[in-house]
Design a protein around this motif. Structure first.
Motif, PDB file in Angstrom:
ATOM      1  N   LEU A 123       0.833  -1.209   0.000  1.00 14.19           N
ATOM      2  CA  LEU A 123       0.000   0.000   0.000  1.00 14.19           C
ATOM      3  C   LEU A 123       0.866   1.256   0.000  1.00 14.19           C
ATOM      4  O   LEU A 123       0.556   2.237  -0.690  1.00 14.19           O
ATOM      5  N   ALA A 124       1.948   1.248   0.758  1.00 18.10           N
ATOM      6  CA  ALA A 124       2.860   2.400   0.789  1.00 18.10           C
ATOM      7  C   ALA A 124       3.416   2.669  -0.605  1.00 18.10           C
ATOM      8  O   ALA A 124       3.547   3.829  -1.025  1.00 18.10           O
ATOM      9  N   LEU A 125       3.713   1.607  -1.330  1.00 24.14           N
ATOM     10  CA  LEU A 125       4.207   1.743  -2.706  1.00 24.14           C
ATOM     11  C   LEU A 125       3.139   2.297  -3.633  1.00 24.14           C
ATOM     12  O   LEU A 125       3.416   3.161  -4.475  1.00 24.14           O
ATOM     13  N   LYS A 126       1.922   1.801  -3.502  1.00 23.93           N
ATOM     14  CA  LYS A 126       0.823   2.300  -4.338  1.00 23.93           C
ATOM     15  C   LYS A 126       0.607   3.791  -4.096  1.00 23.93           C
ATOM     16  O   LYS A 126       0.398   4.561  -5.037  1.00 23.93           O
ATOM     17  N   ILE A 127       0.668   4.188  -2.829  1.00 25.21           N
ATOM     18  CA  ILE A 127       0.476   5.599  -2.478  1.00 25.21           C
ATOM     19  C   ILE A 127       1.586   6.457  -3.086  1.00 25.21           C
ATOM     20  O   ILE A 127       1.327   7.506  -3.677  1.00 25.21           O
ATOM     21  N   TYR A 128       2.829   5.991  -2.965  1.00 26.53           N
ATOM     22  CA  TYR A 128       3.968   6.752  -3.513  1.00 26.53           C
ATOM     23  C   TYR A 128       3.796   6.968  -5.013  1.00 26.53           C
ATOM     24  O   TYR A 128       3.958   8.087  -5.517  1.00 26.53           O
ATOM     25  N   HIS A 129       3.476   5.893  -5.721  1.00 23.67           N
ATOM     26  CA  HIS A 129       3.406   5.992  -7.179  1.00 23.67           C
ATOM     27  C   HIS A 129       2.124   6.678  -7.666  1.00 23.67           C
ATOM     28  O   HIS A 129       2.125   7.322  -8.713  1.00 23.67           O
ATOM     29  N   MET A 130       1.043   6.584  -6.895  1.00 22.44           N
ATOM     30  CA  MET A 130      -0.162   7.329  -7.266  1.00 22.44           C
ATOM     31  C   MET A 130       0.056   8.817  -7.024  1.00 22.44           C
ATOM     32  O   MET A 130      -0.409   9.656  -7.815  1.00 22.44           O
ATOM     33  N   GLN A 131       0.791   9.157  -5.971  1.00 25.95           N
ATOM     34  CA  GLN A 131       1.144  10.557  -5.724  1.00 25.95           C
ATOM     35  C   GLN A 131       1.971  11.113  -6.882  1.00 25.95           C
ATOM     36  O   GLN A 131       1.785  12.261  -7.302  1.00 25.95           O
ATOM     37  N   GLU A 132       2.868  10.290  -7.406  1.00 29.67           N
ATOM     38  CA  GLU A 132       3.653  10.688  -8.584  1.00 29.67           C
ATOM     39  C   GLU A 132       2.737  11.059  -9.749  1.00 29.67           C
ATOM     40  O   GLU A 132       2.977  12.040 -10.456  1.00 29.67           O
ATOM     41  N   GLN A 133       1.699  10.253  -9.959  1.00 29.56           N
ATOM     42  CA  GLN A 133       0.763  10.510 -11.053  1.00 29.56           C
ATOM     43  C   GLN A 133       0.005  11.818 -10.828  1.00 29.56           C
ATOM     44  O   GLN A 133      -0.225  12.587 -11.763  1.00 29.56           O
ATOM     45  N   VAL A 134      -0.384  12.056  -9.594  1.00 27.75           N
ATOM     46  CA  VAL A 134      -1.110  13.287  -9.258  1.00 27.75           C
ATOM     47  C   VAL A 134      -0.243  14.515  -9.530  1.00 27.75           C
ATOM     48  O   VAL A 134      -0.746  15.573  -9.933  1.00 27.75           O
ATOM     49  N   GLU A 135       1.064  14.372  -9.335  1.00 24.89           N
ATOM     50  CA  GLU A 135       1.985  15.509  -9.485  1.00 24.89           C
ATOM     51  C   GLU A 135       2.540  15.666 -10.894  1.00 24.89           C
ATOM     52  O   GLU A 135       3.352  16.574 -11.141  1.00 24.89           O
ATOM     53  N   ARG A 136       2.112  14.820 -11.838  1.00 22.04           N
ATOM     54  CA  ARG A 136       2.605  14.931 -13.216  1.00 22.04           C
ATOM     55  C   ARG A 136       2.195  16.265 -13.848  1.00 22.04           C
ATOM     56  O   ARG A 136       1.075  16.722 -13.665  1.00 22.04           O
ATOM     57  N   THR A 137       3.135  16.857 -14.585  1.00 22.37           N
ATOM     58  CA  THR A 137       2.834  18.115 -15.285  1.00 22.37           C
ATOM     59  C   THR A 137       2.561  17.880 -16.770  1.00 22.37           C
ATOM     60  O   THR A 137       2.182  18.806 -17.482  1.00 22.37           O
ATOM     61  N   ASP A 138       2.750  16.628 -17.205  1.00 22.10           N
ATOM     62  CA  ASP A 138       2.554  16.313 -18.628  1.00 22.10           C
ATOM     63  C   ASP A 138       1.261  15.533 -18.863  1.00 22.10           C
ATOM     64  O   ASP A 138       1.052  14.992 -19.949  1.00 22.10           O
ATOM     65  N   ALA A 139       0.407  15.445 -17.858  1.00 25.90           N
ATOM     66  CA  ALA A 139      -0.826  14.655 -17.978  1.00 25.90           C
ATOM     67  C   ALA A 139      -2.038  15.579 -18.030  1.00 25.90           C
ATOM     68  O   ALA A 139      -2.007  16.719 -17.547  1.00 25.90           O
TER      69      ALA A 139
END
Length: 200
Positions: A123-139
């Protein structure tokens, strides 16, 4: 500090440490005392993090077949290491609570503490990588919004699972629940039980 508060801190540290290089070949530098529960939790999340990236790499549609087979073997070894470590963490809990006498009406939990901790690490990994998606500037904004909604659910799930694990450990300590651990008898890794291996 509760057990899961400490565990989540350790998981976040392992994930952050891995992403300093973001390379599946990076050697682990476990900062915790050898054989301590902290060291086991850090190693557990490190294995999960490397495997997360293995799984990303192997899904490349242009991956070289020979490279893919080599990677599949590494994933298999990683899976076995993960399972072995979960069993080691359960052994720690069994020893830690070995002096506790279960009450006459003590109940068995659906899974051992370490397998619940395994889910918490992922779950910690899912949160880290989903946070990455939320912070994308190219999406696109729609992608960001979808990922934010998923992140909110993951954070709630982490809170609930953390509470459930802490409550389980409290129940074991109070004798209201007892531990019973079954080893993962994976047959395909054993040359004596996998027919593809023992028939050769």
């Amino acid at each position: 500090m509760s057990f899961t508060e400490k565990a989540n801190q350790i998981f976040n540290r392992a994930i952050s440490d891995y992403h300093l290089t973001d390379d599946v070949n990076t050697l682990i530098k476990n900062p915790y005392e050898k054989d301590s529960i902290e060291s086991m939790l850090y190693l557990k999340c490190w294995i999960d993090t490397v495997q997360w990236h293995f799984e990303d790499i192997i899904r490349d549609p242009h991956i070289d077949p020979v490279e893919a087979l080599t990677l599949k073997r590494r994933i298999d070894r990683s899976n076995q290491d993960r399972t072995d470590l979960v069993e080691e963490i359960d052994s720690y809990f069994r020893h830690y609570y070995s002096e506790i006498k279960p009450l006459a009406d003590a109940r068995l939990n659906t899974e051992s503490p370490a397998w619940a901790v395994d889910r918490l690490s992922i779950l910690a990994l899912k949160i880290y990588h989903m946070q990455e998606q939320v912070e994308r500037t190219d999406a696109e904004p729609e992608h960001i919004a979808k990922c934010q909604a998923k992140l909110d659910v993951l954070l709630e799930q982490q809170k609930d699972l953390s509470l459930a694990i802490d409550q389980l450990l409290e129940d074991i300590e109070a004798g209201r629940k007892y531990m019973k651990v079954y080893r993962q008898m994976k047959m395909y890794n054993d040359p004596s039980t996998n027919p593809i291996l023992y028939k050769k």
